[in-house]
Design a protein around this motif. Structure first.
Motif, PDB file in Angstrom:
ATOM      1  N   LYS A 197      12.687  16.671 -42.890  1.00 28.15           N
ATOM      2  CA  LYS A 197      13.014  15.963 -43.907  1.00 28.15           C
ATOM      3  C   LYS A 197      14.609  16.576 -43.955  1.00 28.15           C
ATOM      4  CE  LYS A 197      14.097  14.010 -48.239  1.00 28.15           C
ATOM      5  NZ  LYS A 197      15.169  14.449 -47.806  1.00 28.15           N
ATOM      6  N   GLU A 198      14.898  17.422 -43.938  1.00 26.93           N
ATOM      7  CA  GLU A 198      16.330  18.577 -43.484  1.00 26.93           C
ATOM      8  C   GLU A 198      17.184  17.162 -42.827  1.00 26.93           C
ATOM      9  OE1 GLU A 198      16.316  22.152 -42.124  1.00 26.93           O
ATOM     10  OE2 GLU A 198      15.439  22.931 -44.159  1.00 26.93           O
ATOM     11  N   GLY A 199      17.917  16.458 -43.339  1.00 28.03           N
ATOM     12  CA  GLY A 199      19.031  15.270 -42.702  1.00 28.03           C
ATOM     13  C   GLY A 199      17.896  13.994 -43.202  1.00 28.03           C
ATOM     14  N   ARG A 200      17.448  14.138 -43.292  1.00 26.49           N
ATOM     15  CA  ARG A 200      16.212  12.295 -43.380  1.00 26.49           C
ATOM     16  C   ARG A 200      15.682  12.353 -44.715  1.00 26.49           C
ATOM     17  NH1 ARG A 200      14.198  15.475 -38.933  1.00 26.49           N
ATOM     18  NH2 ARG A 200      14.258  14.855 -36.854  1.00 26.49           N
ATOM     19  N   THR A 201      15.834  10.702 -44.567  1.00 23.81           N
ATOM     20  CA  THR A 201      14.526  10.133 -45.823  1.00 23.81           C
ATOM     21  C   THR A 201      13.141  10.609 -45.815  1.00 23.81           C
ATOM     22  OG1 THR A 201      14.106   8.039 -44.681  1.00 23.81           O
ATOM     23  CG2 THR A 201      16.234   8.298 -45.768  1.00 23.81           C
ATOM     24  N   LEU A 202      13.604   9.928 -46.739  1.00 22.21           N
ATOM     25  CA  LEU A 202      11.395  10.303 -46.954  1.00 22.21           C
ATOM     26  C   LEU A 202      10.346   9.694 -45.867  1.00 22.21           C
ATOM     27  CD1 LEU A 202      10.564  10.502 -50.495  1.00 22.21           C
ATOM     28  CD2 LEU A 202      10.460  12.793 -48.859  1.00 22.21           C
ATOM     29  N   ALA A 203      11.477   8.001 -46.019  1.00 21.62           N
ATOM     30  CA  ALA A 203      10.487   7.443 -44.967  1.00 21.62           C
ATOM     31  C   ALA A 203      11.325   7.511 -43.173  1.00 21.62           C
ATOM     32  CB  ALA A 203      11.676   5.483 -45.272  1.00 21.62           C
ATOM     33  N   GLU A 204      12.137   8.102 -43.234  1.00 19.05           N
ATOM     34  CA  GLU A 204      12.505   8.092 -42.108  1.00 19.05           C
ATOM     35  C   GLU A 204      11.600   9.275 -41.343  1.00 19.05           C
ATOM     36  OE1 GLU A 204      17.111   7.456 -41.020  1.00 19.05           O
ATOM     37  OE2 GLU A 204      16.596   9.766 -41.645  1.00 19.05           O
ATOM     38  N   VAL A 205      11.166  10.219 -42.517  1.00 16.63           N
ATOM     39  CA  VAL A 205       9.613  11.172 -42.158  1.00 16.63           C
ATOM     40  C   VAL A 205       8.726  10.629 -41.816  1.00 16.63           C
ATOM     41  CG1 VAL A 205       8.746  13.722 -42.917  1.00 16.63           C
ATOM     42  CG2 VAL A 205      11.019  13.552 -43.602  1.00 16.63           C
ATOM     43  N   GLY A 206       7.927  10.282 -42.748  1.00 15.72           N
ATOM     44  CA  GLY A 206       7.237   9.161 -43.419  1.00 15.72           C
ATOM     45  C   GLY A 206       6.320   8.619 -42.022  1.00 15.72           C
ATOM     46  N   THR A 207       7.565   7.798 -41.289  1.00 16.98           N
ATOM     47  CA  THR A 207       7.643   7.159 -39.850  1.00 16.98           C
ATOM     48  C   THR A 207       7.936   7.881 -38.737  1.00 16.98           C
ATOM     49  OG1 THR A 207       9.444   5.309 -40.152  1.00 16.98           O
ATOM     50  CG2 THR A 207       8.783   5.861 -38.183  1.00 16.98           C
ATOM     51  N   LEU A 208       8.234   9.184 -38.818  1.00  9.47           N
ATOM     52  CA  LEU A 208       7.608  10.164 -37.960  1.00  9.47           C
ATOM     53  C   LEU A 208       6.645  10.542 -38.083  1.00  9.47           C
ATOM     54  CD1 LEU A 208      10.698  12.778 -38.207  1.00  9.47           C
ATOM     55  CD2 LEU A 208       9.948  11.352 -36.014  1.00  9.47           C
ATOM     56  N   LEU A 209       6.005  10.536 -38.877  1.00 10.66           N
ATOM     57  CA  LEU A 209       4.396  11.104 -39.297  1.00 10.66           C
ATOM     58  C   LEU A 209       3.551  10.454 -38.697  1.00 10.66           C
ATOM     59  CD1 LEU A 209       5.097  13.905 -42.402  1.00 10.66           C
ATOM     60  CD2 LEU A 209       4.721  14.529 -39.715  1.00 10.66           C
ATOM     61  N   GLY A 210       3.997   9.509 -38.523  1.00  7.25           N
ATOM     62  CA  GLY A 210       2.940   8.249 -38.331  1.00  7.25           C
ATOM     63  C   GLY A 210       2.196   7.209 -38.918  1.00  7.25           C
ATOM     64  N   GLY A 211       3.292   7.099 -40.112  1.00  6.47           N
ATOM     65  CA  GLY A 211       3.803   5.751 -40.733  1.00  6.47           C
ATOM     66  C   GLY A 211       3.300   6.460 -42.073  1.00  6.47           C
ATOM     67  N   LEU A 212       3.192   7.275 -42.981  1.00  8.95           N
ATOM     68  CA  LEU A 212       3.281   8.055 -44.009  1.00  8.95           C
ATOM     69  C   LEU A 212       3.848   6.788 -44.957  1.00  8.95           C
ATOM     70  CD1 LEU A 212       2.254  11.773 -43.681  1.00  8.95           C
ATOM     71  CD2 LEU A 212       0.867  10.524 -43.532  1.00  8.95           C
TER      72      LEU A 212
END
Length: 92
Positions: free
Chosen positions: A62-77
């Motif tokens: 999450k550091e430096g990213r939005t929750l949406a960006e993290v969700g995308t990184l984690l396969g669409g969460l």
């Protein structure tokens, strides 16, 4: 699946098989039940530890990213799910 994930999958399968074999090899039903109870009693602590590791990992992502960006990184969460995962590690 990465080689790290494959290793964890193999480790889980081996552990599950080892525990099942150990339990079924106990001939005394009272002792077998006590051993099963011991395993079940350990599961909440294991779950809590893995949940904390997962939460810390997602918090780092999450550091430096939005929750949406993290969700995308984690396969669409969803953003809500990412937030839940982060918050889950804060529970005691």
């Amino acid at each position: 699946m990465t080689s790290d994930n494959a290793h964890i999958t193999d480790l889980l399968a081996t552990t599950r098989e080892t525990l099942a074999t150990a339990l079924t090899s106990i001939s005394d039903p009272i002792a077998r039940e006590a051993a099963a109870r011991q395993i079940l009693a350990a599961l909440p602590d294991i779950t809590q530890e893995v949940t904390a590791i997962r939460s810390d990992t997602v918090r780092t992502l999450k550091e430096g990213r939005t929750l949406a960006e993290v969700g995308t990184l984690l396969g669409g969460l969803s953003t809500a799910r990412v937030d839940q995962i982060i918050k889950a590690g804060k529970k005691k």
